[in-house]
Design an enzyme around this catalytic site. Structure first.
Site, PDB file in Angstrom:
ATOM      1  N   HIS A   1       3.036  -2.231   4.859  1.00  0.00           N
ATOM      2  CA  HIS A   1       1.723  -2.779   3.985  1.00  0.00           C
ATOM      3  C   HIS A   1       2.274  -3.124   2.383  1.00  0.00           C
ATOM      4  O   HIS A   1       1.784  -4.078   2.217  1.00  0.00           O
ATOM      5  CB  HIS A   1       0.496  -1.536   3.782  1.00  0.00           C
ATOM      6  CG  HIS A   1      -0.018  -1.353   5.028  1.00  0.00           C
ATOM      7  ND1 HIS A   1      -0.829  -2.438   5.929  1.00  0.00           N
ATOM      8  CD2 HIS A   1      -0.544  -0.328   5.663  1.00  0.00           C
ATOM      9  CE1 HIS A   1      -1.596  -1.935   6.919  1.00  0.00           C
ATOM     10  NE2 HIS A   1      -1.617  -0.565   6.766  1.00  0.00           N
TER      11      HIS A   1
ATOM     12  N   GLU B   1       3.059   2.479   5.883  1.00  0.00           N
ATOM     13  CA  GLU B   1       2.578   2.203   4.541  1.00  0.00           C
ATOM     14  C   GLU B   1       3.487   1.381   3.993  1.00  0.00           C
ATOM     15  O   GLU B   1       3.026   0.520   3.248  1.00  0.00           O
ATOM     16  CB  GLU B   1       2.314   3.619   3.991  1.00  0.00           C
ATOM     17  CG  GLU B   1       1.028   4.442   4.418  1.00  0.00           C
ATOM     18  CD  GLU B   1      -0.127   3.612   4.835  1.00  0.00           C
ATOM     19  OE1 GLU B   1      -0.399   2.838   3.517  1.00  0.00           O
ATOM     20  OE2 GLU B   1      -0.806   3.927   5.580  1.00  0.00           O
TER      21      GLU B   1
ATOM     22  N   ASP C   1      -6.947  -0.628   8.848  1.00  0.00           N
ATOM     23  CA  ASP C   1      -6.412  -1.654   8.630  1.00  0.00           C
ATOM     24  C   ASP C   1      -7.254  -2.927   9.480  1.00  0.00           C
ATOM     25  O   ASP C   1      -7.651  -3.903   9.141  1.00  0.00           O
ATOM     26  CB  ASP C   1      -5.169  -1.523   9.456  1.00  0.00           C
ATOM     27  CG  ASP C   1      -4.094  -0.918   8.783  1.00  0.00           C
ATOM     28  OD1 ASP C   1      -4.425  -0.580   7.567  1.00  0.00           O
ATOM     29  OD2 ASP C   1      -3.426  -0.198   9.192  1.00  0.00           O
TER      30      ASP C   1
HETATM   31 ZN    ZN Z   1      -2.424   0.819   7.845  1.00  0.00          ZN
END
Ligand code: ZN
Length: 352
Positions: free
Chosen positions: A62, A59, A156
């Site tokens: 990202h 995370e 994703d």
């Molecule tokens: Zn992800």
């Protein structure tokens, strides 16, 4: 997010642990320490902790890439089924979305690529338990990376798919298409989950709802783009006085078929009164002034505000209408109905 606990802040992003996650982790450690379930020992508990760290890293990657594109990250929430990076605004440039989406699974591959050689070359010199953890950590990262790349929007892979589609068609169509593929995959996941792993059912439900919600949000925001409050507000605002009685205002509502009125006293806006506030008041109290029943905590908007922001205010505060103020003066009123009408008009234009 409700029911979550902030554990730390990194790059200015609060990382929160959802209570369900916390309880699950605690339960696993209790089970492991007391040997309550055969097969779940401390090594397995550590492995699950490693999974948790991996999800955080995923995370954070990202978020890190998103931040570099100027996307604001509100927080990262960790749920038992994975993490969520709550972004304030989503990038509309497909290239940026693609990079943000790919960054998470990419870090999993990187971790696998770094630790696999360690396992391969040093594994036999290490204690068996460390060797076991190393092997499973690599496996975990490969699985997480691959699973997240499934084209099930809003996972994703689904975001990558949308970015790919958005280069070939408009953003709304791309989102709708990605979301419908996401929903179908969610159903398949849930069905597989029934037979193999109940976690998959949860993830399926989560993906399904997420796809639905996000495609609707994109649709609404795109349709409302460029519309300001002043474009759709009602400017002829009828007002009532704080001293008017409930029954008089109710009569007014029926007469004009208008369900909400700003309430004034000596030229100052004091509150807003709606049909909802008054309709349940028993007959014997209907001689009382409306000021007893009006909403005083006013959420207001301004003529120049974007309607998408106003809609968010309406939803967040769970109200049907907002007074529009300019320099402290009431210049109009905007209701959810006004926004829905605008949406419908734009929608016919958009789809034709
Ligand atoms: Zn992800």
């Amino acid at each position: 997010m409700k029911y979550s606990l902030k554990i730390f802040t990194i790059f200015g992003i609060p990382v929160e642990l959802h209570f369900s996650f916390l309880l699950l982790m605690l339960a696993i450690y209790v089970v492991a320490l007391f040997g309550l379930i055969p097969g779940i020992d401390v090594i397995i508990a550590i492995l699950i902790t490693l999974l948790f760290i991996t999800v955080v890293l995923h995370e954070l990657t990202h978020s890190y890439v998103a931040k570099s594109y100027g996307v604001e990250i509100e927080r990262i929430v960790l749920l038992p089924i994975g993490g969520i990076s709550a972004m304030k605004n989503l990038p509309k440039d497909p290239h940026q979305e693609l990079r943000i989406a790919i960054a998470g699974p990419f870090i999993n591959l990187v971790l696998a690529a770094v630790f696999y050689p360690v396992y391969l070359f040093y594994g036999s010199f290490l204690p068996e338990s460390i060797n076991f953890l190393l092997y499973n950590f690599v496996l975990l990262n490969l699985l997480l990376g691959a699973f997240n790349m499934l084209p099930a929007f809003p996972m994703d892979g689904g975001r990558v798919l949308r970015a790919f589609l958005a280069e070939r068609m408009n953003f709304v169509r791309a989102t709708e298409l990605a979301a419908s593929i996401g929903k179908q995959l969610a159903i398949i996941m849930a069905i597989i989950g029934i037979f193999f792993n109940p976690f998959l059912i949860l993830i399926g439900i989560f993906v399904y709802l997420g796809a639905d919600q996000e495609s609707r949000m994109v649709m609404i925001n795109t349709l409302l783009e460029g519309i300001h409050v002043k474009d759709i507000m009602t400017t002829e605002v009828k007002t009532v006085k704080t001293t008017e009685t409930v029954s008089d205002v109710l009569k007014l509502m029926f007469k004009h078929r208008h369900m909400g009125y700003p309430v004034y006293q000596d030229g100052n806006l004091q509150g807003i009164v709606t049909f909802h506030d008054l309709s349940d008041i028993p007959q014997e109290q209907r001689d009382l002034p409306v000021e007893n029943f009006m909403t005083r905590d006013l959420v207001v908007t301004s003529p120049e505000e974007e309607v998408s922001a106003t809609l968010e205010k309406l939803n967040m505060n769970n109200v049907g209408r907002l007074p529009v103020l300019q320099n402290g003066r009431l210049v109009g009123i905007i209701s959810k109905t006004d926004v829905i009408k605008a949406l419908e008009i734009r929608k016919t234009r958009f789809t034709n």
